[in-house]
Design an enzyme around this catalytic site. Structure first.
Site, PDB file in Angstrom:
ATOM      1  N   TYR A  74       0.844  -1.202   0.000  1.00  0.00           N
ATOM      2  CA  TYR A  74       0.000   0.000   0.000  1.00  0.00           C
ATOM      3  C   TYR A  74       0.876   1.248   0.000  1.00  0.00           C
ATOM      4  O   TYR A  74       0.612   2.216  -0.693  1.00  0.00           O
ATOM      5  CB  TYR A  74      -0.926  -0.004   1.220  1.00  0.00           C
ATOM      6  CG  TYR A  74      -1.961   1.096   1.141  1.00  0.00           C
ATOM      7  CD1 TYR A  74      -3.180   0.868   0.506  1.00  0.00           C
ATOM      8  CD2 TYR A  74      -1.711   2.361   1.668  1.00  0.00           C
ATOM      9  CE1 TYR A  74      -4.126   1.864   0.393  1.00  0.00           C
ATOM     10  CE2 TYR A  74      -2.656   3.371   1.553  1.00  0.00           C
ATOM     11  CZ  TYR A  74      -3.856   3.126   0.921  1.00  0.00           C
ATOM     12  OH  TYR A  74      -4.783   4.117   0.812  1.00  0.00           O
ATOM     13  N   PHE A 126      -7.592  20.985 -24.682  1.00  0.00           N
ATOM     14  CA  PHE A 126      -7.888  19.559 -24.751  1.00  0.00           C
ATOM     15  C   PHE A 126      -9.108  19.319 -23.863  1.00  0.00           C
ATOM     16  O   PHE A 126      -9.279  19.977 -22.833  1.00  0.00           O
ATOM     17  CB  PHE A 126      -6.707  18.669 -24.345  1.00  0.00           C
ATOM     18  CG  PHE A 126      -7.082  17.224 -24.538  1.00  0.00           C
ATOM     19  CD1 PHE A 126      -7.212  16.705 -25.811  1.00  0.00           C
ATOM     20  CD2 PHE A 126      -7.395  16.416 -23.462  1.00  0.00           C
ATOM     21  CE1 PHE A 126      -7.645  15.395 -26.013  1.00  0.00           C
ATOM     22  CE2 PHE A 126      -7.818  15.100 -23.656  1.00  0.00           C
ATOM     23  CZ  PHE A 126      -7.942  14.591 -24.926  1.00  0.00           C
ATOM     24  N   THR A 127      -9.936  18.356 -24.287  1.00  0.00           N
ATOM     25  CA  THR A 127     -11.241  18.146 -23.638  1.00  0.00           C
ATOM     26  C   THR A 127     -11.150  18.038 -22.111  1.00  0.00           C
ATOM     27  O   THR A 127     -11.758  18.826 -21.387  1.00  0.00           O
ATOM     28  CB  THR A 127     -11.905  16.892 -24.220  1.00  0.00           C
ATOM     29  OG1 THR A 127     -10.987  15.803 -24.133  1.00  0.00           O
ATOM     30  CG2 THR A 127     -12.284  17.102 -25.682  1.00  0.00           C
ATOM     31  N   ASP A 217       1.716  20.071 -20.721  1.00  0.00           N
ATOM     32  CA  ASP A 217       0.998  18.806 -20.885  1.00  0.00           C
ATOM     33  C   ASP A 217       1.957  17.910 -21.659  1.00  0.00           C
ATOM     34  O   ASP A 217       2.114  18.024 -22.875  1.00  0.00           O
ATOM     35  CB  ASP A 217      -0.315  19.007 -21.626  1.00  0.00           C
ATOM     36  CG  ASP A 217      -1.078  17.688 -21.802  1.00  0.00           C
ATOM     37  OD1 ASP A 217      -0.443  16.614 -21.661  1.00  0.00           O
ATOM     38  OD2 ASP A 217      -2.284  17.727 -22.092  1.00  0.00           O
ATOM     39  N   LYS A 260       0.014   7.360 -23.413  1.00  0.00           N
ATOM     40  CA  LYS A 260       0.434   7.686 -24.785  1.00  0.00           C
ATOM     41  C   LYS A 260       1.933   7.415 -24.923  1.00  0.00           C
ATOM     42  O   LYS A 260       2.339   6.273 -25.040  1.00  0.00           O
ATOM     43  CB  LYS A 260       0.096   9.155 -25.108  1.00  0.00           C
ATOM     44  CG  LYS A 260      -1.384   9.386 -25.401  1.00  0.00           C
ATOM     45  CD  LYS A 260      -2.205   9.507 -24.160  1.00  0.00           C
ATOM     46  CE  LYS A 260      -3.568  10.084 -24.397  1.00  0.00           C
ATOM     47  NZ  LYS A 260      -4.381  10.074 -23.175  1.00  0.00           N
ATOM     48  N   ARG A 384     -13.295  14.651 -33.832  1.00  0.00           N
ATOM     49  CA  ARG A 384     -12.650  15.729 -33.077  1.00  0.00           C
ATOM     50  C   ARG A 384     -13.095  17.030 -33.727  1.00  0.00           C
ATOM     51  O   ARG A 384     -12.408  17.608 -34.563  1.00  0.00           O
ATOM     52  CB  ARG A 384     -11.117  15.592 -33.120  1.00  0.00           C
ATOM     53  CG  ARG A 384     -10.598  14.423 -32.282  1.00  0.00           C
ATOM     54  CD  ARG A 384     -10.380  14.703 -30.804  1.00  0.00           C
ATOM     55  NE  ARG A 384     -11.468  14.407 -29.911  1.00  0.00           N
ATOM     56  CZ  ARG A 384     -11.319  13.991 -28.645  1.00  0.00           C
ATOM     57  NH1 ARG A 384     -10.118  13.750 -28.156  1.00  0.00           N
ATOM     58  NH2 ARG A 384     -12.344  13.831 -27.858  1.00  0.00           N
ATOM     59  N   PHE A 451     -18.960  13.922 -25.959  1.00  0.00           N
ATOM     60  CA  PHE A 451     -18.582  13.053 -27.077  1.00  0.00           C
ATOM     61  C   PHE A 451     -18.436  11.589 -26.678  1.00  0.00           C
ATOM     62  O   PHE A 451     -18.624  10.703 -27.487  1.00  0.00           O
ATOM     63  CB  PHE A 451     -17.270  13.550 -27.704  1.00  0.00           C
ATOM     64  CG  PHE A 451     -16.140  13.681 -26.722  1.00  0.00           C
ATOM     65  CD1 PHE A 451     -16.007  14.825 -25.958  1.00  0.00           C
ATOM     66  CD2 PHE A 451     -15.229  12.653 -26.550  1.00  0.00           C
ATOM     67  CE1 PHE A 451     -14.973  14.938 -25.040  1.00  0.00           C
ATOM     68  CE2 PHE A 451     -14.203  12.753 -25.644  1.00  0.00           C
ATOM     69  CZ  PHE A 451     -14.075  13.897 -24.872  1.00  0.00           C
TER      70      PHE A 451
HETATM   71  N1  F0G Z   1      -3.770  15.656 -22.498  1.00  0.00           N
HETATM   72  C1  F0G Z   1      -3.788  15.272 -23.792  1.00  0.00           C
HETATM   73  C2  F0G Z   1      -3.069  16.092 -24.815  1.00  0.00           C
HETATM   74  C3  F0G Z   1      -4.481  14.112 -24.161  1.00  0.00           C
HETATM   75  O1  F0G Z   1      -4.498  13.731 -25.429  1.00  0.00           O
HETATM   76  C4  F0G Z   1      -5.157  13.359 -23.162  1.00  0.00           C
HETATM   77  C5  F0G Z   1      -5.923  12.170 -23.499  1.00  0.00           C
HETATM   78  C6  F0G Z   1      -5.110  13.812 -21.841  1.00  0.00           C
HETATM   79  C7  F0G Z   1      -4.398  14.959 -21.549  1.00  0.00           C
HETATM   80  C8  F0G Z   1      -5.834  13.101 -20.735  1.00  0.00           C
HETATM   81  O2  F0G Z   1      -5.195  11.914 -20.413  1.00  0.00           O
HETATM   82  O3  F0G Z   1      -6.822  10.116 -21.036  1.00  0.00           O
HETATM   83  O4  F0G Z   1      -4.902   9.674 -19.511  1.00  0.00           O
HETATM   84  O5  F0G Z   1      -6.815  11.019 -18.733  1.00  0.00           O
HETATM   85  N2  F0G Z   1      -6.238  11.888 -24.682  1.00  0.00           N
HETATM   86  C9  F0G Z   1      -6.951  10.697 -25.130  1.00  0.00           C
HETATM   87  C10 F0G Z   1      -7.116  10.761 -26.608  1.00  0.00           C
HETATM   88  C11 F0G Z   1      -8.218  10.412 -24.403  1.00  0.00           C
HETATM   89  O6  F0G Z   1      -7.748   9.836 -27.154  1.00  0.00           O
HETATM   90  O7  F0G Z   1      -6.636  11.691 -27.233  1.00  0.00           O
HETATM   91  P1  F0G Z   1      -5.991  10.608 -19.885  1.00  0.00           P
END
Ligand code: F0G
Length: 462
Positions: A74, A126-127, A217, A260, A384, A451
């Site tokens: 833990y 970014f979303t 990021d 990624k 997108r 989305f």
């Molecule tokens: N920042 C970027 C530039 C991203 O592309 C993503 C995730 C995140 C942050 C968030 O990271 O998914 O680990 O919580 N992108 C995915 C995509 C979902 O399909 O582009 P996460």
């Protein structure tokens, strides 16, 4: 005489996972059942899955071996310390807070730095990043170069911050209302476009003179480093690893989705330089993710990520990874399909607005094109565009970004060049049949990050 050779994958395949082509009738039923949203398809019903490069990586035999070294304590797992070492060595941040994935880090960061009423600039949104800023009470401002919003512009660093836009914002709201700038490298929604090292340095200089923090990021920063090596004057002799470190030196902290660049299926982290900020983040990580030495991850996940970080900066890896993306992109360009130029790092983005010129934005051309591609070929892509952009939190109106794209995202070390050939043929076929693609309208619209779970029906049906 020296011969120029093609790139090739610096690995051979040890384990395979069978995939299956479906029939047109099956796909028609599946996409209807999924409400014309490729996120709602079952993976078993997909032939070639280019939904995302997130968590879809193939791990190496070293990483799988590392999984067996999981120390599932833990507290104080040895894998946490291996991850801390790797982040310090390759990204240079002394304080590491592990999180279950990137948005976990974004959540913690937004909560510790944002006061309601603040303003957060970024090089395009970014979303998940923007949603966490908004949930913490900030307003997001896009300060990316204008060229980033033009799919045809060949600018080699479309991810760059426009310092005039940044300065205009800071003058308008006051530096004390801007806790940080979030700089993504590469910029996902601009088409995987890179930021220049010199631009990052100028941003850091500008912000630090005004006590504004710079948060990177770093999700695809290794891929960004490769573009810097290839394109930025004077950078060709530097290794990708050295460039990554120089990029991180511009930042006070970083949010990271290890799913990624870092070649794992799950994991992320928040990296910081400031001890008291790290303390604040650690207070929150125990509330939202898990103890500060695992952050929602198993020990084995942290080990796999630590090894993945080392593999991710190897020159042969990154050259073949982006080489494959560019192979697909060039074949689509040769077939006359409109794609975002120049080609980006993790995906090829189809310009849905240029392909489905007949469809008004209110009928979500990119969503419709992604559904049509699945229907035609079993290839899964992602919208997108306006659906991803959501609604303005203040006015409630749909946001219509300049870019209305379909992303063909390439998982790392998963597909072969033959798969890329099939994808090219599939896209070319949908392109040829584009006059038949119907627009879509919502039948269900979630309030946040719509989305992911939205459902649609073709316009003209009810
Ligand atoms: N920042 C970027 C530039 C991203 O592309 C993503 C995730 C995140 C942050 C968030 O990271 O998914 O680990 O919580 N992108 C995915 C995509 C979902 O399909 O582009 P996460």
């Amino acid at each position: 005489m020296t011969h120029r050779r093609s790139w090739a994958e610096p690995w051979k395949i040890k384990v395979v996972e069978p995939i299956r082509m479906t029939t047109a009738a099956e796909r028609e039923a599946h996409i209807r059942e999924a409400g014309y949203n490729t996120f709602l398809l079952r993976s078993a019903d997909v032939y070639i899955d280019l939904l995302t490069d997130s968590g879809t990586n193939a791990m190496s035999d070293r990483q799988w071996a590392g999984m067996m070294l999981g120390d599932e304590a833990y507290a104080g797992s040895r894998n946490y310390y291996a991850l801390e070492d790797a982040v310090r060595e390759f990204y240079g941040f002394p304080y590491l807070i592990p999180t279950h994935q990137g948005r976990g880090a974004e959540h913690l960061l937004s909560k510790i730095l944002i006061t309601p009423g603040d303003h957060v600039p970024g090089n395009m949104y970014f979303t998940t990043t923007r949603v966490h800023q908004e949930l913490a009470g900030a307003t997001f401002h896009d300060v990316i170069l204008d060229e980033a919003h033009d799919p045809a512009s060949e600018h080699p660093f479309k991810g760059d911050v426009d310092l005039d836009k940044l300065d205009a914002l800071v003058r308008e709201v006051g530096a004390e209302q801007v806790p940080y700038i979030s700089v993504a490298a590469t910029v996902n929604l601009a088409g995987g476009q890179p930021v220049q090292l010199s631009n990052l340095r100028r941003v850091a200089e500008y912000c630090h003179a005004r006590k504004i923090r710079v948060i990177l990021d770093a999700t695809r920063a290794v891929e960004n480093a490769w573009f810097i090596q290839q394109r930025e004057p004077g950078m060709h002799q530097h290794s990708v690893a050295a460039i990554l470190k120089l990029m991180c030196e511009c930042a006070d902290g970083a949010t990271m989705s290890g799913k990624k660049d870092s070649l794992v299926n799950i994991g992320g982290w928040l990296g910081l330089r400031d001890a008291s900020l790290a303390e604040a983040a650690r207070e929150l990580v125990v509330v939202f993710e898990g103890l500060h030495t695992y952050g929602g991850l198993a020990g084995r996940d942290m080990e796999a990520m630590a090894i993945g970080i080392r593999e991710s900066v190897e020159e042969s890896h990154i050259a073949s990874r982006i080489g494959q993306v560019h192979y697909l992109g060039q074949r689509l360009i040769d077939a006359g399909v409109p794609v975002v130029r120049p080609l980006g790092g993790h995906a090829v983005f189809l310009d849905a607005a240029a392909i489905l010129t007949r469809l008004p934005r209110e009928q979500f051309p990119a969503q419709a094109l992604a559904a049509a591609l699945y229907l035609e070929s079993g290839v899964r892509a992602m919208e997108r565009g306006a659906v991803s952009a959501g609604r303005d939190p203040k006015t409630g109106e749909n946001r219509y970004p300049a870019l209305e794209l379909v992303r063909l995202t390439i998982p790392r070390r998963v597909y072969t060049q033959a798969h890329m050939d099939v994808v090219t043929e599939s896209v070319a076929e949908v392109f040829a049949l584009r006059a038949r693609v119907q627009g879509l309208r919502f039948t269900y619209e979630p309030n946040v990050l719509r989305f992911f779970q939205a459902r649609f029906e073709p316009v003209g049906e009810s």
